[in-house]
Design a protein around this motif. Structure first.
Motif, PDB file in Angstrom:
ATOM      1  N   VAL A  58      16.412 -17.667  -7.274  1.00  5.85           N
ATOM      2  CA  VAL A  58      15.039 -17.279  -6.469  1.00  5.85           C
ATOM      3  C   VAL A  58      14.615 -18.404  -5.545  1.00  5.85           C
ATOM      4  N   ALA A  59      14.849 -18.228  -4.275  1.00  2.00           N
ATOM      5  CA  ALA A  59      14.180 -19.335  -3.299  1.00  2.00           C
ATOM      6  C   ALA A  59      13.145 -18.801  -2.701  1.00  2.00           C
ATOM      7  N   ALA A 109       2.906 -10.288  -6.297  1.00  3.92           N
ATOM      8  CA  ALA A 109       3.544  -9.040  -6.948  1.00  3.92           C
ATOM      9  C   ALA A 109       4.617  -8.407  -6.049  1.00  3.92           C
ATOM     10  N   ALA A 110       4.344  -8.725  -4.846  1.00  2.85           N
ATOM     11  CA  ALA A 110       5.639  -7.949  -3.985  1.00  2.85           C
ATOM     12  C   ALA A 110       6.927  -8.877  -4.292  1.00  2.85           C
ATOM     13  N   MET A 111       6.817 -10.093  -4.537  1.00  4.19           N
ATOM     14  CA  MET A 111       7.998 -10.828  -4.729  1.00  4.19           C
ATOM     15  C   MET A 111       8.631 -10.457  -6.160  1.00  4.19           C
ATOM     16  N   ARG A 112       7.903 -10.064  -6.898  1.00  6.78           N
ATOM     17  CA  ARG A 112       8.407  -9.810  -8.355  1.00  6.78           C
ATOM     18  C   ARG A 112       8.858  -8.453  -8.278  1.00  6.78           C
ATOM     19  N   ARG A 113       8.311  -7.414  -7.585  1.00  3.80           N
ATOM     20  CA  ARG A 113       8.907  -6.209  -7.381  1.00  3.80           C
ATOM     21  C   ARG A 113      10.428  -6.213  -7.013  1.00  3.80           C
ATOM     22  N   VAL A 114      10.513  -7.327  -6.111  1.00  3.88           N
ATOM     23  CA  VAL A 114      11.925  -7.573  -5.397  1.00  3.88           C
ATOM     24  C   VAL A 114      12.763  -8.113  -6.380  1.00  3.88           C
ATOM     25  N   HIS A 115      12.466  -9.228  -7.055  1.00  2.00           N
ATOM     26  CA  HIS A 115      13.183 -10.189  -8.019  1.00  2.00           C
ATOM     27  C   HIS A 115      12.256 -10.921  -8.898  1.00  2.00           C
ATOM     28  N   ARG A 157      25.140 -15.536  -6.684  1.00  2.00           N
ATOM     29  CA  ARG A 157      25.579 -14.160  -6.599  1.00  2.00           C
ATOM     30  C   ARG A 157      24.293 -13.585  -7.233  1.00  2.00           C
ATOM     31  N   GLY A 158      23.752 -12.414  -6.664  1.00  2.00           N
ATOM     32  CA  GLY A 158      22.582 -11.585  -7.283  1.00  2.00           C
ATOM     33  C   GLY A 158      21.329 -12.235  -6.957  1.00  2.00           C
ATOM     34  N   GLY A 159      21.102 -13.541  -6.478  1.00  2.00           N
ATOM     35  CA  GLY A 159      19.975 -14.212  -6.318  1.00  2.00           C
ATOM     36  C   GLY A 159      19.338 -13.564  -4.892  1.00  2.00           C
ATOM     37  N   THR A 160      18.039 -13.955  -4.877  1.00  2.00           N
ATOM     38  CA  THR A 160      17.020 -13.494  -3.655  1.00  2.00           C
ATOM     39  C   THR A 160      16.185 -14.855  -3.079  1.00  2.00           C
ATOM     40  N   ALA A 161      16.571 -14.943  -1.742  1.00  2.47           N
ATOM     41  CA  ALA A 161      15.744 -15.738  -1.020  1.00  2.47           C
ATOM     42  C   ALA A 161      14.472 -15.042  -0.395  1.00  2.47           C
ATOM     43  N   PHE A 162      13.333 -15.639  -0.500  1.00  2.00           N
ATOM     44  CA  PHE A 162      12.075 -15.125   0.147  1.00  2.00           C
ATOM     45  C   PHE A 162      11.610 -15.993   1.230  1.00  2.00           C
ATOM     46  N   VAL A 163      11.229 -15.385   2.377  1.00  4.77           N
ATOM     47  CA  VAL A 163      10.416 -16.267   3.607  1.00  4.77           C
ATOM     48  C   VAL A 163       9.119 -15.518   3.628  1.00  4.77           C
ATOM     49  N   ILE A 164       8.061 -16.211   3.553  1.00  8.08           N
ATOM     50  CA  ILE A 164       6.775 -15.602   3.862  1.00  8.08           C
ATOM     51  C   ILE A 164       6.389 -16.391   5.290  1.00  8.08           C
ATOM     52  N   ASP A 165       5.733 -15.376   6.200  1.00  6.55           N
ATOM     53  CA  ASP A 165       5.409 -15.859   7.426  1.00  6.55           C
ATOM     54  C   ASP A 165       4.255 -15.095   7.857  1.00  6.55           C
ATOM     55  N   ASN A 166       3.644 -15.652   9.110  1.00  3.54           N
ATOM     56  CA  ASN A 166       2.446 -14.733   9.599  1.00  3.54           C
ATOM     57  C   ASN A 166       3.106 -13.282  10.110  1.00  3.54           C
ATOM     58  N   ASP A 167       2.287 -12.301  10.119  1.00  2.42           N
ATOM     59  CA  ASP A 167       2.569 -11.159  11.127  1.00  2.42           C
ATOM     60  C   ASP A 167       1.455 -11.378  12.171  1.00  2.42           C
ATOM     61  N   ALA A 168       1.944 -11.860  13.284  1.00  2.00           N
ATOM     62  CA  ALA A 168       0.925 -11.951  14.324  1.00  2.00           C
ATOM     63  C   ALA A 168       0.559 -10.907  15.355  1.00  2.00           C
ATOM     64  N   THR A 169       1.249  -9.770  14.819  1.00  2.00           N
ATOM     65  CA  THR A 169       0.913  -8.499  15.582  1.00  2.00           C
ATOM     66  C   THR A 169      -0.304  -7.753  15.012  1.00  2.00           C
ATOM     67  N   ARG A 170      -0.806  -8.066  14.064  1.00  4.49           N
ATOM     68  CA  ARG A 170      -1.883  -7.372  13.636  1.00  4.49           C
ATOM     69  C   ARG A 170      -2.979  -8.321  12.760  1.00  4.49           C
TER      70      ARG A 170
END
Length: 234
Positions: free
Chosen positions: A114-115, A33-39, A140-153
């Protein structure tokens, strides 16, 4: 194995259990859902970098016009192709699985809308060659996504820091900021259908003694999990 390929011990050595892990990550669909909100990738060309056994390829193919999965490890390439072969023809025809690396993507320049890279290669400092390749292949106009751990919490983040004390999550986040990427902090669940599956998954993600300690003190089949969704618009 090519010298420029970074092994992924969890999925490379435990593909069956990693499949179970994938089924238990984010059952509420927060990341999608978060990715689709962006692109939104409806009717778009999608590239899945480090696609592994192809778990996410059907998800993208349900809406995209075409999906290319790229994976360096030959056994996983074969597994991804078997997964695609089992799909209905409508979806199977939209997916192509290729062997390749993030540093040398086997796709034409300016061909991707979309990547997506999920826990694959793009872990902060050192991934600059892959970022250069993304710049080459994105339209041009494309979006790349990277998903990673948030190890701060989160509980999972605490386990991750204890398992890998040299990992500096703040340095990783600063790296993405310097590269001009956006970040959204997300909270997901990591939940499995029974305790046996939960224990199997924990044991492929963390060193044995640390995993034992986690499992001794943590009951149930679920853990709260914080992630970072990074994205860049081209």
């Amino acid at each position: 194995m090519r010298r420029d390929v970074i092994p992924s011990p969890n999925i490379w050595n435990h593909a069956r259990v990693y499949e179970l892990e994938n089924r238990g990550v984010d059952p509420d669909g927060v990341l999608e859902a978060a990715m689709r909100r962006v692109h939104d990738w409806a009717a778009q060309s999608v590239l899945d970098v480090g696609c592994g056994s192809g778990f996410h390829l059907p998800l993208f193919a349900a809406r995209a016009s075409h999906v290319t999965g790229v994976e360096p490890h030959e056994p996983l390439v074969a597994a991804a192709r078997r997964r695609v072969a089992r799909l209905e023809p409508e979806f199977r025809s939209r997916i192509d699985v290729r062997r390749g690396t993030a540093q040398q993507l086997p796709v034409p320049s300016a061909s991707v809308d979309v990547a997506h890279a999920r826990w694959a290669y793009f872990f902060g400092p050192g991934c600059e060659p892959g970022l250069t390749e993304l710049s080459r292949v994105m339209r041009r106009g494309g979006t790349a996504f990277v998903i990673d751990n948030d190890a701060t919490r989160s509980t999972f983040g605490r386990w991750f820091r204890r398992s890998y004390p040299s990992y500096d999550p703040e340095a990783v986040e600063r790296f993405w900021g310097r590269q001009g990427w956006h970040r959204e902090r997300l909270d997901i669940r990591w939940e499995h259908p029974d305790r046996q599956t939960f224990e199997q998954v924990v044991r492929i993600e963390f060193p044995p003694q640390v995993a034992d300690a986690f499992l001794t003190t943590h009951a149930g089949t679920m853990v709260d999990y914080a992630v970072n969704l990074f994205w860049h618009e081209f």
